[in-house]
Enzyme design. Structure first.
Site, short mmCIF file in Angstrom:
data_model
loop_
_atom_site.label_atom_id
_atom_site.label_comp_id
_atom_site.label_asym_id
_atom_site.label_seq_id
_atom_site.Cartn_x
_atom_site.Cartn_y
_atom_site.Cartn_z
CG HIS A 86 8.93 -0.81 4.70
ND1 HIS A 86 8.09 -1.83 5.09
CD2 HIS A 86 8.20 0.32 4.88
CE1 HIS A 86 6.92 -1.35 5.46
NE2 HIS A 86 6.96 -0.04 5.36
CG HIS A 104 0.41 4.92 7.31
ND1 HIS A 104 -0.66 4.26 6.75
CD2 HIS A 104 1.49 4.11 7.13
CE1 HIS A 104 -0.24 3.11 6.23
NE2 HIS A 104 1.05 3.00 6.45
CD GLU A 123 3.31 -1.19 6.76
OE1 GLU A 123 3.24 0.01 7.06
OE2 GLU A 123 3.45 -1.58 5.58
CG HIS A 134 -0.42 -0.03 2.54
ND1 HIS A 134 -0.98 -0.73 3.59
CD2 HIS A 134 0.65 0.61 3.07
CE1 HIS A 134 -0.26 -0.53 4.69
NE2 HIS A 134 0.73 0.28 4.40
#
Lengths: 280, 117
Positions: free
Chosen positions: A193, A59, A240, A12
């Site tokens: 990441h 977020h 995530e 995403h």
């Protein structure tokens, strides 16, 4: 009865939405990523879901640190997107669903997953980018979405094992709903990441490919990892993967991996796409 | 409570940091709104004062010191909204934090994406 027809994992990353807005899909940087999607779009076209249960993380659009739920889900008939502050274009409202949503919320809380239940909830790129990338013309208003937000922002974050268990209860709730609905699950975000610190730019292809394999064959192996271990092996935002585990937990029937694509990097992040058909 | 294992070059955003950085993150969160972005850009120092940032946090904002902001309790998700005001993307932010040029940082991402380095 409602049935779960597939689980789909997808990135995403905001840059995906920005690339689509600027017609950059065919540029050398983005092409290997977008080339993964046509088979999944075709499957969604041929097997249209009535409802998508979409696991993502907020977020800092709907939830700030003042009140940050560990697990939240929407029960609204519509979800608005809004300005996130740094330039990603907002997209048209996402259609919600109320009956199955409340059925799931009730089942979860009866089974000790005390969700934050939201009748109003702005959805950010974690939810909107997956919708845009699956329906590139933004023609998704006929799809009813149930957004489920998992805290991936502030520690303590839920254990991977807890996310897999949450998914299991989602599966039971969906399959005990007495309307004939086709439900597809989206596990969004990932893969390895890290955005912050001197370790920014961390990517582990090895860990990602291991996760993509285990997600199908042995999700418990991922769920057995601690948050600390995921940060070490997948980067600070590699957590995530929890959304993938929630998605996978809901699928306890027969699985068939129809399509898979791994590509890194897009922006600072590794991307994984999997289409997993589910039947009993 | 089981503490998180320290990881070099990583600032675990936990309860302690969340308390430490609350004003800073709240200020960055406000930048979701266009009118706040405008107010911020007109007078950054005054805007920091309005949200009660301490001296170290204000200095790190004015100096675009991303590591300093993390040390002062900033969460990368909210700092991203600050970075957006500076027209910096995540590769720019990555380069600043790692002391590389943006091109070097991007090249490192490509290498790692291929399983090298």
């Amino acid at each position: 009865m409602a049935k779960i027809t597939a689980g789909i994992t997808t990135s995403h990353i905001p840059a995906i939405g920005v690339a689509m807005d600027n017609n950059l899909e065919e540029t050398p940087y983005f092409k290997p990523f977008f080339d993964g999607y046509p088979p999944v779009r075709q499957w969604l076209h041929d097997n249209p879901p009535d409802v998508v249960v979409l696991f993502y993380n907020d977020h800092g659009l709907e939830f700030f640190l003042d009140r940050k739920p560990t697990f939240a889900m929407g029960v609204a008939d519509k979800y608005e997107n809004a300005d996130e502050g740094w330039g990603i274009a907002t997209i048209p409202p996402i259609t919600g669903e109320t009956e199955l949503s409340w059925h799931i919320a009730t089942h979860l809380i009866e089974n000790d997953f005390d969700m934050t239940v939201c009748q109003e909830m702005k959805v950010d790129h974690g939810c909107t980018v997956p919708m845009s990338v699956m329906w590139p013309d933004k023609n998704y208003s006929h799809i009813k979405v149930i957004p489920v937000a998992i805290n991936c922002e502030r520690h303590p974050m839920p254990n991977p094992s807890r996310c897999l268990a949450l998914g299991k209860e989602f599966g039971k709730a969906i399959e005990s709903f007495d309307q004939d609905l086709n439900v597809v699950l989206f596990g969004t975000g990932g893969m390895s990441h890290q955005l912050d610190g001197q370790r920014a730019g961390f990517i582990s292809r090895e860990f990602d490919l291991w996760c993509m394999d285990k997600l199908i064959t042995d999700p418990q192996a991922i769920a057995d990892l601690s948050i600390s271990e995921i940060i070490q092996r997948g980067g600070a935002q590699g957590v995530e993967i929890n959304m993938w585990l929630a998605m996978r937990g809901a699928m306890h029937g027969n699985l068939k991996l129809l399509h898979s694509n791994y590509y890194a990097p897009i922006s600072n992040t590794a991307t994984g796409l999997q289409l997993i058909e589910h039947s009993h | 409570m089981c503490p998180l294992t320290p990881v070099e070059g990583t600032y675990h955003f936990d309860g302690k940091m969340s308390n430490k950085g609350y004003a800073l993150n709240k200020m960055c969160y406000s930048l979701n709104a266009a009118e706040c972005r405008e107010e911020f850009s007109k007078d950054e120092k005054a805007y920091c004062e309005k949200f009660g940032l301490n001296e170290a946090q204000t200095a790190a904002i004015l100096n675009r010191d991303i590591i300093g902001l993390l040390e002062a309790g900033g969460s990368i998700y909210y700092l991203a909204k600050f970075a957006g005001q500076l027209k910096l993307n995540m590769q720019d932010i990555g380069a600043i934090q790692t002391g590389m040029t943006v091109e070097e940082f991007k090249a490192m991402l490509v290498q790692r994406g291929q399983g090298n380095g």
